[in-house]
Design a protein around this motif. Sequence first.
Motif, mmCIF file in Angstrom:
data_model
loop_
_atom_site.group_PDB
_atom_site.id
_atom_site.type_symbol
_atom_site.label_atom_id
_atom_site.label_comp_id
_atom_site.label_asym_id
_atom_site.label_seq_id
_atom_site.Cartn_x
_atom_site.Cartn_y
_atom_site.Cartn_z
ATOM 1 N N ASP A 142 -2.907 10.021 14.850
ATOM 2 C CA ASP A 142 -1.774 9.760 14.446
ATOM 3 C C ASP A 142 -1.255 9.426 12.964
ATOM 4 N N VAL A 143 -2.112 10.322 12.208
ATOM 5 C CA VAL A 143 -1.807 10.110 10.649
ATOM 6 C C VAL A 143 -0.548 10.373 10.487
ATOM 7 N N TYR A 144 0.027 11.600 10.927
ATOM 8 C CA TYR A 144 1.482 11.882 10.427
ATOM 9 C C TYR A 144 2.516 10.613 10.477
ATOM 10 N N ASN A 145 2.236 9.822 11.881
ATOM 11 C CA ASN A 145 3.272 8.872 11.962
ATOM 12 C C ASN A 145 3.101 7.652 11.287
ATOM 13 N N MET A 146 1.862 7.527 10.725
ATOM 14 C CA MET A 146 1.457 6.304 9.824
ATOM 15 C C MET A 146 1.979 6.557 8.700
ATOM 16 N N VAL A 147 1.981 7.760 8.042
ATOM 17 C CA VAL A 147 2.375 7.862 6.802
ATOM 18 C C VAL A 147 4.126 8.190 6.701
ATOM 19 N N GLN A 148 4.503 8.237 7.678
ATOM 20 C CA GLN A 148 6.058 8.877 7.740
ATOM 21 C C GLN A 148 6.814 7.764 6.790
ATOM 22 N N PRO A 149 6.453 6.424 6.843
ATOM 23 C CA PRO A 149 7.447 5.811 6.151
ATOM 24 C C PRO A 149 7.516 6.227 4.632
ATOM 25 N N LEU A 150 6.560 6.552 4.102
ATOM 26 C CA LEU A 150 6.635 7.248 2.880
ATOM 27 C C LEU A 150 7.618 8.058 2.656
ATOM 28 N N PHE A 151 7.866 8.941 3.222
ATOM 29 C CA PHE A 151 8.687 10.173 3.091
ATOM 30 C C PHE A 151 9.996 9.650 3.582
ATOM 31 N N ASP A 152 10.148 8.524 4.463
ATOM 32 C CA ASP A 152 11.404 8.044 4.579
ATOM 33 C C ASP A 152 11.912 7.185 3.390
ATOM 34 N N GLY A 153 11.151 7.063 2.462
ATOM 35 C CA GLY A 153 11.523 6.129 1.389
ATOM 36 C C GLY A 153 11.354 4.620 1.761
ATOM 37 N N TRP B 123 -5.431 6.580 0.260
ATOM 38 C CA TRP B 123 -4.408 5.901 -0.262
ATOM 39 C C TRP B 123 -3.268 6.666 -0.628
ATOM 40 N N CYS B 124 -2.100 6.854 0.046
ATOM 41 C CA CYS B 124 -1.198 7.699 -0.051
ATOM 42 C C CYS B 124 0.004 7.186 -0.821
ATOM 43 N N ARG B 125 0.495 7.818 -1.986
ATOM 44 C CA ARG B 125 1.566 7.403 -2.847
ATOM 45 C C ARG B 125 2.693 8.330 -2.798
ATOM 46 N N VAL B 126 3.807 7.937 -2.662
ATOM 47 C CA VAL B 126 5.123 8.637 -2.589
ATOM 48 C C VAL B 126 5.288 9.414 -3.991
ATOM 49 N N LEU B 127 5.560 10.576 -3.910
ATOM 50 C CA LEU B 127 6.370 11.172 -5.017
ATOM 51 C C LEU B 127 7.667 11.439 -4.984
ATOM 52 N N LYS B 128 8.478 10.923 -5.983
ATOM 53 C CA LYS B 128 9.949 11.158 -5.540
ATOM 54 C C LYS B 128 10.573 12.007 -6.936
ATOM 55 N N ASN B 129 11.750 12.594 -6.576
ATOM 56 C CA ASN B 129 12.300 13.286 -7.683
ATOM 57 C C ASN B 129 13.271 12.385 -8.432
ATOM 58 N N GLU B 130 14.124 12.980 -9.500
ATOM 59 C CA GLU B 130 15.024 11.952 -10.111
ATOM 60 C C GLU B 130 15.984 11.132 -9.482
ATOM 61 N N GLU B 131 16.630 11.860 -8.261
ATOM 62 C CA GLU B 131 17.215 10.745 -7.552
ATOM 63 C C GLU B 131 16.772 10.093 -6.621
ATOM 64 N N GLY B 132 15.496 9.926 -6.505
ATOM 65 C CA GLY B 132 14.843 8.891 -5.744
ATOM 66 C C GLY B 132 14.520 9.386 -4.586
ATOM 67 N N ILE B 133 14.561 10.609 -4.222
ATOM 68 C CA ILE B 133 14.249 11.172 -2.927
ATOM 69 C C ILE B 133 12.871 11.456 -3.017
ATOM 70 N N ALA B 134 12.339 11.391 -1.783
ATOM 71 C CA ALA B 134 10.680 11.574 -1.403
ATOM 72 C C ALA B 134 10.612 13.138 -1.554
ATOM 73 N N ILE B 135 9.511 13.734 -2.394
ATOM 74 C CA ILE B 135 9.489 15.046 -2.370
ATOM 75 C C ILE B 135 8.163 15.545 -2.076
ATOM 76 N N GLY B 136 7.195 14.576 -1.800
ATOM 77 C CA GLY B 136 6.010 14.815 -1.221
ATOM 78 C C GLY B 136 5.047 13.513 -1.548
ATOM 79 N N ALA B 137 3.793 13.497 -1.653
ATOM 80 C CA ALA B 137 2.872 12.513 -1.821
ATOM 81 C C ALA B 137 1.573 12.826 -2.592
ATOM 82 N N LEU B 138 1.299 11.808 -3.222
ATOM 83 C CA LEU B 138 -0.161 12.087 -4.002
ATOM 84 C C LEU B 138 -0.957 11.160 -3.345
ATOM 85 N N SER B 139 -2.001 11.887 -2.759
ATOM 86 C CA SER B 139 -2.998 10.781 -2.156
ATOM 87 C C SER B 139 -4.421 10.854 -2.538
ATOM 88 N N THR B 140 -5.175 9.961 -2.887
ATOM 89 C CA THR B 140 -6.661 9.820 -3.081
ATOM 90 C C THR B 140 -7.250 9.688 -1.683
#
Lengths: 145, 1165
Positions: free
Chosen positions: B518-529, B553-570
């Motif tokens: 269920d990994v996708y569901n778990m990380v979804q809040p990242l992409f929802d901001g 450990w997944c960290r959200v990546l945001k563009n200048e407008e603050g919208i999630a454009i991806g994630a950087l994960s270790t």
Amino acid sequence: MLQTKIVDILLIEDSPTDIELTVRALKKNHISNEIHVISDGAEALEYIFGSETKARMNNNPKVIILDLKLPKVDGLEILKRLKGDENTKIIPVVVMTSSKEERDIVESYKLGVNSYIVKPVDFDKFVNSVNELGMYWVLLNEAPN
Amino acid sequence: MKLINIKTIPWTLLNLFFGIVVSIVLLGFWYSSSIEKQFKNDAKKQVMSIGDLKVQQITSWLNERKADARVLSGNKNNIKNFNDFLKMGKDKTKLLEMFRLYCENYDYASISLIDTSGKIKLSYGGREDSLSQLDALQIQHFIAEPTLEFSELHISVFTEDVTQDLFVPLLEQINDTTELLGIVLIRIDPYRMLYPLIQNWPTESKTGETLLLKKEDSEVVFLNELRHKSNTALKFKLPLNKADAIYHKATNGEEGVFEGEDYRGVQVLASVRKIPGTSWVMVSKIDSEEIDQPLQEQAKIVWIIVILLVVISGITIGIYWRHQRSKYYENLLKLENENKALSKHVEHIVKYANDIIILFDDQLSVIEVNDQACSTYGYTKEEFLKMNASDLRPLRFREELKKIFSEYEDGKGRIYETTHIKKDGTEFPVEVSGRLFKIEIGKYYQTIIRDISERKTAEDALMGLSLRNEALLASVPDIIMEVDNNKIYTWANKAGYDYFGNEVIGKSADYYFEGEQDVYNMVQPLFDGNENIIYVESWQRRHDGEIRLLAWWCRVLKNEEGIAIGALSTARDITIWKQTEEILRTSEGKYRSLVESMTEGMALHEVIYDDKGQAIDYRIEDVNPAFEKHIGIPIEKAKGALASELYGVSYAPFLNEYAKVAESGVPYSFQIYFPPLLKHFEISVFSPEKGWFATVFTDITDKKRMEEAIERRIIALTNPVDSTEDLKFEDLFNLNEIQNIQDAFAKATGVASIITDIEGKPLTKPSQFCDLCENIIRKTEKGLANCIRSDAVLGKTTLDGPNIQHCLSGGLWDGGASIKAGEKHIANWLIGQIYDESADKESMRKYADEIGADKEEFSLALDKVTRMPKEQFENVCDSLFLFAQKLSDMALQNVQQARLITKQKLADEEIRTLNQELEERVIKRTEQLEASNKELEAFSYSVSHDLRSPLRALDGFARILMDEYSTNLDEEGTRLLNVIIDNSQIMGNLIDDLLAFSRISRQEMQSHPIDMFKMVNSVFTELNQFYIGKNIVFNLQEIPNINGDSSMIRQVWINLISNALKFSSTKEEQVIAVGCMVKEDENIYFVKDNGVGFNMEYSNKLFGVFQRLHSMKDFEGTGVGLALVQRIINRHKGRVWGEGKLKEGATFYFSIKDKESQYASDKNS
């Protein structure tokens, strides 16, 4: 009528000679106001806490002079009862005894005695002590109403 | 530097000056007015007191005159003389003589005698016809009412002198009626007596004057001669028309002190008083001018001081102002110098600054450059001054120049980067800091230009850094992956490639998921901001196909407008951790199974407490199967049960011990007999957490029984070894071991073997017995009895070798050796059942018959019996003998060892008993001591209370007797009463001292450092006051300090020094010395006096209670003081002693260990 008479000094003391000397000393110094003498511990408790006399104890006496060595109920017990009762705890109690023992003095003060006097053997000193006691507690001291 | 602004006119200072002047002047005013008031007051008081004095003097003068007259008229002789003269003309000369005496003595003008008809009969010093008409009238009036009185001051008609008359009636007492004989007229000349009296002014004064006046109709008449006007008596009159004139007020009946005009019209201060008994008013006055004069002088001084103060303050402020000014100029000079230095400095900076500094005018022409500009651009200064701002820029940048310069107009500085060009045409990047400043002469642009070529290079280098970052990420051992919005991998570091393989970029993340996750569901809040970082664990396939658990450990990546454009994960591979965790989890199960399978019983309990926190029971929470085996209670029944209920007892077993462990956590082991189950247990208790405990227990009942058996054996062995005692083989040896030895011996030698007691009863099992003996002969009654009998004979003790003989039952060869413990024969070791050729077969068959055995079987068995030549058997018997002897030795050793152990045990037991007894005795003794201490306390308490009471009565009543009945007592009676009183006092003192003495022993001791020198000094000062007036020399040396109970040690000094003072009080000069001798480990303090001393013969009595060496008559005392000293010093572990010589003095010593050694002994104890 005896029950309602005003008593200024309540003397609780069993030795008849000491009673006589105390009363004499008080009279000699004109502090003879009204002295009531009780010579037995149990009787003293009855006098203080008995139903007939309870009302009167609210207003007086001005001071209770208490010996420690008493028949039946000893002085410390009487002191404990006096200072433990809401109605009587404001009455000044002066312990006047022959005992110079530290533990008697400490125990009396723990129980809330107002003054502790060791009866001197010397009659002149005794008269002075009683005089000062009477002067202070009966004539000078301002008691709460 | 702070420069105080100096104005041309220093207003502040001037204001200050005026303020000071005003306050000084006001102070002057206030002071002089208060002085004036005081002066006026003093003058008033003076005038008033002079007035009072005068009035008193005049009144008393008048009274004296009246008294004179009474002497004249009150004397009976005089009256008789007057009578004789008036009635019979006798004694004229006598009367004249009397008048003369009066006149001369009292300075009267004249004395005349007038008869009742008003005629002068006799006169001295006056004319006989000198009675004026007025006088005559007065006389007539007086005759009608004869009383002693004065006339008014008046002018005599005849003499024209001012006179005053005193009328004296002469009265004769005849029976009850009084008759007027005549009158004596005493004429007084006021100039002689009254006026001087009035005029006399008691202080030195130029204008002070007292005068008498009286009102007459509408005028005031002055009665005496005035100071400032002559011939005034009765002649000087003034009309009453000036209301505030003093004389006007005086005649109006006013009294007091007034200010107003006097008769001269001069302003005066006056005291106005009436003279009692007359119509006169007296005025004492002094000119206001005279009063004011000293006041004016005083005022003059005050004003001089005021002016002086004003001048001084003016000068002070002036000086201060000058000082300020000079300081100001000094500072000005300093500032100017600084400014000069500063501008030089600035010039220097500009010239040699690292930055280029160029100044433009408002036309943007260069008007100033520094050296740096010249060297950077390559122009000379002269060239620069012909240039314009735009010349410094390459052509392509010149357009914007105007715009930049116009922006400076707002007054703010600007910093910007641009490109400049040098003289040689090279371009270089610069940073320009420009500013516009306006001064009187016009607008200037100041620019500071910095060549930033190097910085640019550095910045370019920085650009390359991002590559390095990538390298850094690549080198991290953790996997780092970047995904876009659609969870497609867009970037990976080296570890990422290593894990997922080189084709990972462009793959969807779920491509590598293993199983349903269920990994996708778990990380979804990242992409929802909604979250920035999320941790997940997921199973992922490695490039080699292995499935590993990764922690992300997944960290959200945001563009200048603050919208999630991806994630950087270790990610990190945590498979091994997981496995370890798993192992740990299973290990608990293993422990469980260990507990389940162990042979010891185990139980977990929770302690049950009551409201007060007292343990009252415990509940069995869990038990292992062995519990059931040991306790015999099924697990299901035990679990959850209360201990008291489970074991059917009122008090849970061993609750105390268990509760203690559950409370303290300290493990505990014990062995105990558990009556409910009739079993012994060894129990170990430990607490896994507070309030819980676990027990591990073993049933040691069997072990206990065995131990008890051994114990019994040892007890049996403890008796002394002699032939009569009841020692048994089985008590000395372990029968199993012996059996093994016996079996081995039989097997090795091939002969049958058994050990029997001395009566032949077997102690061991037979080994290698033949059928014949075991199953045939011994099975028959007769045979068995014979066997035993034969065995007994075989074992008879021999010292030199074994017994060998034919068996009494059957006739086979037997051998035997006895086993002894010391002298005691305890067993036989028998071997045998050997057949050799010499045996008589026939008789053996007969024996079979005899014992009733089957003949056939007997023969068969006999054939199977071991055959051995007799010599060989004898050898075996010899070795048996040696064995048996060895066993005998061992038996003895065992016995001795047992005895030793027993002895030891006995000794231990004895010691234990003794210790216990001792302990009991100590406890008992302590109890006794405590009891006696209590008794003693009770005794002294009742002494304190009960003995004093009758004494007080004695003293009190004796005194009352003395006070109130002393009149009824003669001298002896009084003395006897005094004896009673004195003795009751002495008794009182004795009781007090005795109580103090006993209290010292009971009192708890404190130990503090004591300043001995200070203590001795204060004690002496205290005691010395009882000996005031005595000649006492007190020598106190420096004495060392000590640790001890300060109130007790003080008591020691009090007693010793007061003794010294007391016993030397008979000497003219008392010498008391206090000192200390410091010894190795103790300080010896002493008090020495030159008193009456004592005989050393009685020194042993010095320190006894109530022991006195002097009579009460000589020296008072109770005899407790030194005893008290001794007790205190003893309690301090010191010694006390005294030395003395009769009539020469005494020295008392006490020793106390010094601090260190005291400390050491404390430590040792």
